[in-house]
Design a protein around this motif. Structure first.
Motif, PDB file in Angstrom:
ATOM      1  N   UNK A 156     -46.314   6.110  47.893  1.00 24.79           N
ATOM      2  CA  UNK A 156     -45.410   5.875  49.026  1.00 24.79           C
ATOM      3  C   UNK A 156     -44.446   7.041  49.188  1.00 24.79           C
ATOM      4  N   UNK A 157     -43.960   7.571  48.075  1.00 24.40           N
ATOM      5  CA  UNK A 157     -43.082   8.734  48.144  1.00 24.40           C
ATOM      6  C   UNK A 157     -43.813   9.946  48.706  1.00 24.40           C
ATOM      7  N   UNK A 158     -45.081  10.113  48.338  1.00 25.36           N
ATOM      8  CA  UNK A 158     -45.869  11.225  48.890  1.00 25.36           C
ATOM      9  C   UNK A 158     -46.013  11.091  50.403  1.00 25.36           C
ATOM     10  N   UNK A 159     -46.102   9.858  50.880  1.00 24.60           N
ATOM     11  CA  UNK A 159     -46.194   9.612  52.326  1.00 24.60           C
ATOM     12  C   UNK A 159     -44.852   9.667  53.024  1.00 24.60           C
ATOM     13  N   UNK A 160     -43.797  10.032  52.265  1.00 24.47           N
ATOM     14  CA  UNK A 160     -42.440  10.145  52.814  1.00 24.47           C
ATOM     15  C   UNK A 160     -41.909  11.565  52.676  1.00 24.47           C
TER      16      UNK A 160
END
Length: 232
Positions: free
Chosen positions: A161-165
């Motif tokens: 999720x952090x990578x997608x942010x």
């Protein structure tokens, strides 16, 4: 569960008893303390994104601090989402998962233990296909300028999720992360991976809760980004 004038719905009896037997005020303070949210001074206009909202327990703490319309939730679970919609109305609740890409993916459901995850766990009751999006795309689609707090709890899927942010991290002032030993069948912890990622992206640690495997971080670039925007 009814506590004074507040009603709070849940869909699993065992989990509900465990969470709310001491009252809703106790639960509100418990979740705030676990993420060390009392370090944050909220304004009524602040925007909060709750990833892995479950029954919306975070709202028990935020209900007198921010505008309900500024409380955005993501909850891919079926029954959890039904309860969430009853507990927090007139806001924006999304029955979606978050990740590093937009896709259809399997979601392994274990509601009783709150261990439902995109990463296959040791124990689950069934598999449900869900749609995922990214916070990068969500920010663009809804023209979001900034958020006060991102609460991130995804039973081991937090790093994705952090990578997608990654493109909008400087628009988030605070991130509260959950990273206990719950990723997949090997029960890996994700706290260290998330902390390293956020430190590399100009966040600083405000406080760590080792008992829960949680931490609160603040962006070093958030105020600078806001100032640059105002100058433009």
């Amino acid at each position: 569960m009814k506590d004074g004038y507040i009603k709070h719905y849940f869909s699993n009896k065992t989990r509900g008893i465990n969470l709310y037997s001491s009252g809703l005020s106790f639960r509100a303070n418990q979740i705030a303390d676990s993420y060390k949210l009392k370090n944050i001074n909220f304004k009524f206009s602040d925007l909060v994104i709750d990833c892995g909202a479950n029954y919306g327990d975070l709202w028990l703490y935020l209900r007198d601090k921010i505008n309900k319309k500024n409380y955005i939730t993501f909850e891919p679970g079926i029954n959890e989402y039904r309860a969430l919609k009853k507990n927090v109305q007139s806001n924006f609740n999304y029955n979606l998962g978050l990740g590093k890409v937009e896709s259809k993916t399997n979601f392994y459901i274990n509601e009783k233990d709150a261990d439902s995850s995109i990463i296959e766990p040791i124990i689950y009751d069934r598999i449900h296909e869900i749609q995922t999006t990214t916070l990068n795309n969500f920010f663009i689609k809804y023209n979001i300028k900034s958020i006060k707090l991102l609460k991130l709890e995804a039973e081991g899927y937090e790093p994705e999720i952090l990578l997608g942010s990654n493109k909008i991290l400087n628009k988030i002032e605070y991130i509260a992360i959950d990273g206990g030993y719950e990723r997949g069948k090997d029960l890996e912890e994700t706290l260290s991976k998330q902390l390293n990622f956020l430190l590399e992206n100009d966040f600083e640690i405000i406080e760590i809760n080792l008992k829960w495997g949680r931490a609160l971080l603040k962006s070093k670039l958030f105020n600078k980004a806001s100032l640059l925007k105002k100058k433009k």
